[in-house]
Design an enzyme around this catalytic site. Structure first.
Site, short mmCIF file in Angstrom:
data_model
loop_
_atom_site.label_atom_id
_atom_site.label_comp_id
_atom_site.label_asym_id
_atom_site.label_seq_id
_atom_site.Cartn_x
_atom_site.Cartn_y
_atom_site.Cartn_z
CE LYS A 1 -0.63 11.28 -11.56
NZ LYS A 1 0.58 11.18 -10.70
C1 LIG Z 1 1.82 11.24 -11.28
C2 LIG Z 1 2.90 11.77 -10.39
C3 LIG Z 1 4.08 12.35 -10.92
C4 LIG Z 1 4.37 12.39 -12.40
O1 LIG Z 1 3.57 13.33 -13.09
P1 LIG Z 1 3.48 13.26 -14.69
O2 LIG Z 1 2.50 14.32 -15.04
O3 LIG Z 1 3.00 11.89 -15.03
O4 LIG Z 1 4.84 13.53 -15.22
C5 LIG Z 1 4.99 12.90 -10.03
N1 LIG Z 1 4.80 12.85 -8.70
C6 LIG Z 1 3.69 12.30 -8.16
C7 LIG Z 1 3.57 12.25 -6.68
C8 LIG Z 1 2.71 11.73 -8.97
O5 LIG Z 1 1.62 11.18 -8.42
#
Ligand SMILES: *Cc1c(COP(=O)(O)O)cnc(C)c1O
Length: 445
Positions: free
Chosen positions: A107
């Site tokens: 993220k």
């Molecule tokens: C947020 C997150 C996801 C999911 O991603 P999306 O874009 O919401 O589908 C998967 N793995 C981790 C470690 C995350 O922090």
């Protein structure tokens, strides 16, 4: 490039407006008017571009005139100033490691891009913007780190008390400056409900210029396309890869699908889910049913009603067969996830985090099942799908130490890049899981 609301009741807006608003006034998600096509020869010559050049070329059409080229180049370069290595795990399975950013989860890219865009749009500081974000762990750290010190922007993070891991909590609560952490005495759904209600509250909206940093924001969603280009640039096989994405709100995989529709070669996409199986069920039955989120060990994917799924439907004109051609989805339970962490560590000496483990298992299962389909007369699979695939490793295992250390029977070393967190003092404001309490606190500030 303009963006329209998927609810079709609001005017079209520029990238800048879509990023500042977060959501359209009619509560719809913003969506680009068209999917730009990559320049001719771009894919063939993809290795001749630096990752900064590549990032600029991919993002430019989506930004249009909202940001001048020299500023956009700078924003892209700062967003991706760490590695995105493709690591071989087995003969035909590779891990795209997206955890080399400052908060050890994928993220970081979306949060860094969005914060720098908002910083630019706010450069004259005419408005003071307040960013509200609910987190189950990773989003909060990435947003806090991305927005730290950005002028004219205050960030308020709501996280569920006792339900994030120790590193995650330190990342959320030790920034100071323009970052405030609210420790909500409830679960993630309570945090999200408070944020949603805030955006519908006339008093708060009248007093503050509020925006959201959750993944529905186009400035967080679209730069995630870059992962898929970085993967392809490192892919050495003859066939395009199958790509498997651990999915919760489906923002990441939706960005991958956008990249593919703009011309990036991908053989097939797989959305790997935990027990929260609304999308796998939909792809199987054609029936979409949102559900209550259930708690799992891959908790960043505990989403009952993924908010970006409407964008995926829009990309395929709501035509299920067209979508099924490109996308498969699996639901993997916790026992299988933990066993996968253990097996992959023992057999391949690779340490997965729980989210990556869900994706690894789904990819492996898909490659096997395809072998069966390739030779329908054979009773059991003899060859796997040719070419192999990539799963996205979305977080560092140290963010989920309880699960991973138990499965592998190994202590995970604390990565150097986050050692500065150890010994820092946590600062949070404890808050009951009540919108009224939150509103009173926010109005009084
Ligand atoms: C947020 C997150 C996801 C999911 O991603 P999306 O874009 O919401 O589908 C998967 N793995 C981790 C470690 C995350 O922090």
């Amino acid at each position: 490039m303009l963006y329209y609301s998927l609810n079709h009741q609001s005017p079209k807006v520029t990238f800048a407006e879509a990023a500042v608003r977060g959501q359209a006034p009619d509560k719809g998600l913003y969506f680009p008017e068209h999917i730009p096509q990559l320049p001719k020869g771009f894919i063939k010559n993809i290795r001749s571009y630096s990752k900064e050049e590549l990032g600029f070329i991919v993002m430019k059409p989506y930004i249009g005139e909202s940001i001048p080229d020299d500023v956009l180049k700078q924003i892209v370069a700062e967003t991706i100033n760490f590695d995105f290595p493709l690591v071989k795990v087995t003969d035909d399975i590779y891990s795209l490691e997206l955890f080399h950013g400052p908060t050890l989860a994928f993220k970081d890219v979306g949060a860094r891009f969005m914060s720098r865009c908002l910083g630019y749009f706010n450069r004259h500081a005419y408005h003071h913007t307040t960013v509200l974000v609910a987190t189950s762990g990773d989003t909060g750290g990435a947003v806090a780190n991305g927005f730290l010190g950005v002028d004219g922007v205050e960030v308020i993070i709501l996280y569920p008390s006792g339900k994030v891991s120790p590193i995650q909590e330190l990342q959320l609560t030790t920034c100071g400056q323009n970052i405030t952490a609210l420790e909500v005495q409830g679960n993630f759904d309570d945090c999200q409900a408070i944020v949603k209600q805030a955006f519908m509250d006339a008093d708060l909206m009248g007093k503050l210029s509020l925006t959201s940093a959750n993944s529905i924001n186009v400035a967080r969603w679209l730069p995630q396309q870059l992962y898929y280009f970085f993967a392809y640039r490192q892919w050495q096989q003859e066939h395009p890869p199958v790509i498997c994405v651990p999915s919760g709100n489906f923002g990441n995989i939706c960005a991958g699908l956008v990249a593919h529709l703009s011309g990036l070669p991908v053989k097939h996409f797989i959305a790997a889910c935990n027990a929260n199986d609304a999308v796998p069920e939909f792809l199987k039955t054609g029936n979409y049913q949102s559900k209550q989120a259930v708690a799992t060990i891959s908790n960043a994917m505990d989403v009952g009603n993924p908010s970006n799924f409407v964008r995926i439907l829009e990309l395929f004109n709501n035509e299920l067969p067209a979508l099924q051609n490109v996308l498969s989805s699996y639901s993997i339970d916790d026992a299988t996830t933990a066993a996968t962490i253990k097996n992959v560590y023992e057999q391949h000496n690779y340490m997965l985090d729980p989210h990556g483990a869900v994706a690894y298992y789904a990819l492996n299962q898909y490659l096997n099942s395809r072998a069966h389909l390739n030779s329908p007369s054979e009773p059991v699979p003899i060859h796997r799908e040719a070419g192999g695939g990539i799963f996205l490793e979305t977080a560092h295992p140290v963010k989920f130490p309880d699960t991973v250390e138990e499965a592998t029977n190994t202590k995970i070393p604390f990565p150097e890049s986050v050692q500065y967190l150890q010994g820092k003092e946590k600062k949070s404001i404890v808050m009951p899981a009540s919108f009224e309490a939150f509103k009173e606190w926010l109005m009084k500030r």
